[in-house]
Scaffold this motif. Structure first.
Motif, PDB file in Angstrom:
ATOM      1  N   VAL A  80       9.164   2.802   2.397  1.00  0.00           N
ATOM      2  CA  VAL A  80       7.857   3.410   2.155  1.00  0.00           C
ATOM      3  C   VAL A  80       7.707   3.521   0.647  1.00  0.00           C
ATOM      4  CG1 VAL A  80       6.379   5.428   2.473  1.00  0.00           C
ATOM      5  CG2 VAL A  80       7.937   4.721   4.303  1.00  0.00           C
ATOM      6  N   ASP A 111       0.840  -1.189   0.000  1.00  0.00           N
ATOM      7  CA  ASP A 111       0.000   0.000   0.000  1.00  0.00           C
ATOM      8  C   ASP A 111       0.880   1.246   0.000  1.00  0.00           C
ATOM      9  OD1 ASP A 111      -2.432  -1.406   0.042  1.00  0.00           O
ATOM     10  OD2 ASP A 111      -2.289  -1.636   2.216  1.00  0.00           O
ATOM     11  N   ASN A 146       2.576   3.431   3.240  1.00  0.00           N
ATOM     12  CA  ASN A 146       2.759   2.635   4.451  1.00  0.00           C
ATOM     13  C   ASN A 146       4.215   2.248   4.566  1.00  0.00           C
ATOM     14  OD1 ASN A 146       0.130   2.716   5.252  1.00  0.00           O
ATOM     15  ND2 ASN A 146      -0.394   0.686   4.518  1.00  0.00           N
ATOM     16  N   SER A 147       4.699   2.119   5.776  1.00  0.00           N
ATOM     17  CA  SER A 147       6.082   1.741   6.030  1.00  0.00           C
ATOM     18  C   SER A 147       6.155   0.235   6.273  1.00  0.00           C
ATOM     19  CB  SER A 147       6.589   2.498   7.262  1.00  0.00           C
ATOM     20  OG  SER A 147       7.899   2.113   7.553  1.00  0.00           O
ATOM     21  N   TYR A 148       7.091  -0.425   5.600  1.00  0.00           N
ATOM     22  CA  TYR A 148       7.284  -1.865   5.729  1.00  0.00           C
ATOM     23  C   TYR A 148       8.703  -2.140   6.200  1.00  0.00           C
ATOM     24  CZ  TYR A 148       3.032  -2.249   3.037  1.00  0.00           C
ATOM     25  OH  TYR A 148       1.741  -2.132   2.607  1.00  0.00           O
ATOM     26  N   ALA A 190       3.829  -4.169   8.561  1.00  0.00           N
ATOM     27  CA  ALA A 190       3.534  -2.859   7.955  1.00  0.00           C
ATOM     28  C   ALA A 190       3.036  -1.960   9.058  1.00  0.00           C
ATOM     29  CB  ALA A 190       2.466  -2.995   6.890  1.00  0.00           C
ATOM     30  N   ARG A 191       3.486  -0.711   9.023  1.00  0.00           N
ATOM     31  CA  ARG A 191       3.023   0.281   9.997  1.00  0.00           C
ATOM     32  C   ARG A 191       2.409   1.428   9.240  1.00  0.00           C
ATOM     33  NH1 ARG A 191       8.758   1.062  12.598  1.00  0.00           N
ATOM     34  NH2 ARG A 191       8.873   1.923  10.533  1.00  0.00           N
ATOM     35  N   SER A 192       1.276   1.898   9.682  1.00  0.00           N
ATOM     36  CA  SER A 192       0.657   3.074   9.057  1.00  0.00           C
ATOM     37  C   SER A 192       1.435   4.305   9.439  1.00  0.00           C
ATOM     38  CB  SER A 192      -0.789   3.230   9.503  1.00  0.00           C
ATOM     39  OG  SER A 192      -1.543   2.154   9.050  1.00  0.00           O
ATOM     40  N   ARG A 193       1.549   5.222   8.510  1.00  0.00           N
ATOM     41  CA  ARG A 193       2.247   6.480   8.784  1.00  0.00           C
ATOM     42  C   ARG A 193       1.268   7.503   9.229  1.00  0.00           C
ATOM     43  NH1 ARG A 193       6.374   8.895   5.195  1.00  0.00           N
ATOM     44  NH2 ARG A 193       7.680   8.914   6.976  1.00  0.00           N
TER      45      ARG A 193
END
Length: 70
Positions: free
Chosen positions: A35, A7, A10-12, A67-70
């Motif tokens: 990202v 996505d 998003n940060s992976y 994955a972390r949402s920014r």
């Protein structure tokens, strides 16, 4: 092999990022946060400043841990 969908924005965290450097040589970066943005990725290793590279230079992304949402 499964296909992953990344996505935008998003940060992976990935174990290995295979890409081409400016000279066209293959490089491998380990344990990097990435990202994905349209046409580009931002990558940052824990011990260095982040950098941007064109998405077409990314050859393979291995070991996506989360994955972390920014």
């Amino acid at each position: 092999m499964t296909s992953l969908r990344f996505d935008e924005r998003n940060s992976y965290l990935v174990h290995r990022l295979h890409s081409l450097d400016v000279d066209g040589n293959a490089t491998v970066t380990q344990d990097v946060a990435v990202v994905f943005t349209p046409g580009w990725i931002f990558a940052q290793e824990a011990s260095s400043a982040g950098y941007v590279l064109p998405r077409e230079r990314v050859l393979l992304v291995e070991g996506v841990t989360n994955a972390r949402s920014r």
